[in-house]
Design a protein around this motif. Structure first.
Motif, mmCIF file in Angstrom:
data_model
loop_
_atom_site.group_PDB
_atom_site.id
_atom_site.type_symbol
_atom_site.label_atom_id
_atom_site.label_comp_id
_atom_site.label_asym_id
_atom_site.label_seq_id
_atom_site.Cartn_x
_atom_site.Cartn_y
_atom_site.Cartn_z
ATOM 1 N N VAL A 45 0.879 -1.171 0.000
ATOM 2 C CA VAL A 45 0.000 0.000 0.000
ATOM 3 C C VAL A 45 0.914 1.218 0.000
ATOM 4 C CG1 VAL A 45 -0.271 -0.010 2.531
ATOM 5 C CG2 VAL A 45 -1.914 1.211 1.126
ATOM 6 N N GLU A 46 0.601 2.176 -0.873
ATOM 7 C CA GLU A 46 1.370 3.421 -0.941
ATOM 8 C C GLU A 46 0.456 4.573 -0.544
ATOM 9 O OE1 GLU A 46 4.457 5.848 -3.818
ATOM 10 O OE2 GLU A 46 3.212 4.302 -4.705
ATOM 11 N N LEU A 47 1.007 5.501 0.231
ATOM 12 C CA LEU A 47 0.278 6.686 0.664
ATOM 13 C C LEU A 47 0.673 7.838 -0.245
ATOM 14 C CD1 LEU A 47 0.386 4.672 3.074
ATOM 15 C CD2 LEU A 47 0.350 6.648 4.566
ATOM 16 N N ARG A 106 2.995 12.933 -4.589
ATOM 17 C CA ARG A 106 4.219 12.304 -4.118
ATOM 18 C C ARG A 106 3.874 11.123 -3.225
ATOM 19 N NH1 ARG A 106 8.084 13.384 0.140
ATOM 20 N NH2 ARG A 106 6.409 14.516 1.095
ATOM 21 N N GLY A 107 4.604 10.026 -3.384
ATOM 22 C CA GLY A 107 4.422 8.875 -2.513
ATOM 23 C C GLY A 107 5.198 9.069 -1.225
ATOM 24 N N GLY A 158 3.727 -5.868 -7.377
ATOM 25 C CA GLY A 158 4.765 -5.604 -8.369
ATOM 26 C C GLY A 158 5.703 -4.504 -7.921
ATOM 27 N N ASN A 159 6.490 -4.003 -8.861
ATOM 28 C CA ASN A 159 7.516 -3.018 -8.547
ATOM 29 C C ASN A 159 7.249 -1.625 -9.066
ATOM 30 O OD1 ASN A 159 9.145 -4.841 -7.148
ATOM 31 N ND2 ASN A 159 10.014 -5.606 -9.052
ATOM 32 N N ASN A 160 6.080 -1.362 -9.623
ATOM 33 C CA ASN A 160 5.793 -0.004 -10.115
ATOM 34 C C ASN A 160 4.815 0.655 -9.161
ATOM 35 O OD1 ASN A 160 3.671 -1.639 -10.855
ATOM 36 N ND2 ASN A 160 3.303 -0.638 -12.799
#
Length: 115
Positions: A69-71, A80-81, A107-109
């Protein structure tokens, strides 16, 4: 007439601080014992917009298979992450004041992209 019982609704051993296995959860404040906030369980990959989130909250990633999970500072997974929380489950205290969306994925993106 026979009566059969359905599955029990007890907490699974795979729950993390009450966050169901396979989900990401945002708690009422910086303590996971504060309880998951109303509407704070996220299951689907992709962006989820947040509203009225201020100050520190505990965020648990109880997904599996390397999901993260990215904020993001913008809506719809843009901006911006700030943080990427990998599954295991891991939990972090996060200041959600600058965060307007979260993105679940694999994944990695990592998707936080400029608006």
């Amino acid at each position: 007439m026979a009566v059969t019982a359905g599955p029990a609704s007890a907490t699974s051993n795979d729950d993390a601080y009450g966050c169901p296995y396979g989900a990401v959860c945002i708690y009422n404040n910086a303590d996971p014992n504060s309880g998951i906030e109303n509407g704070g369980v996220y299951w689907a990959y992709g962006p989820h917009n947040l509203s009225n989130q201020f100050g520190n909250h505990y965020v648990v990633n109880n997904q599996y298979g390397g999901a993260w999970v990215e904020l993001c500072t913008g809506y719809n997974g843009t901006g911006r992450g700030n943080t990427i929380i990998f599954a295991a489950p891991y939990g972090n205290v996060e200041d959600l004041s600058p965060i307007n969306s979260i993105v679940l994925g694999t994944g990695n993106n990592y998707p936080c992209t400029p608006p």
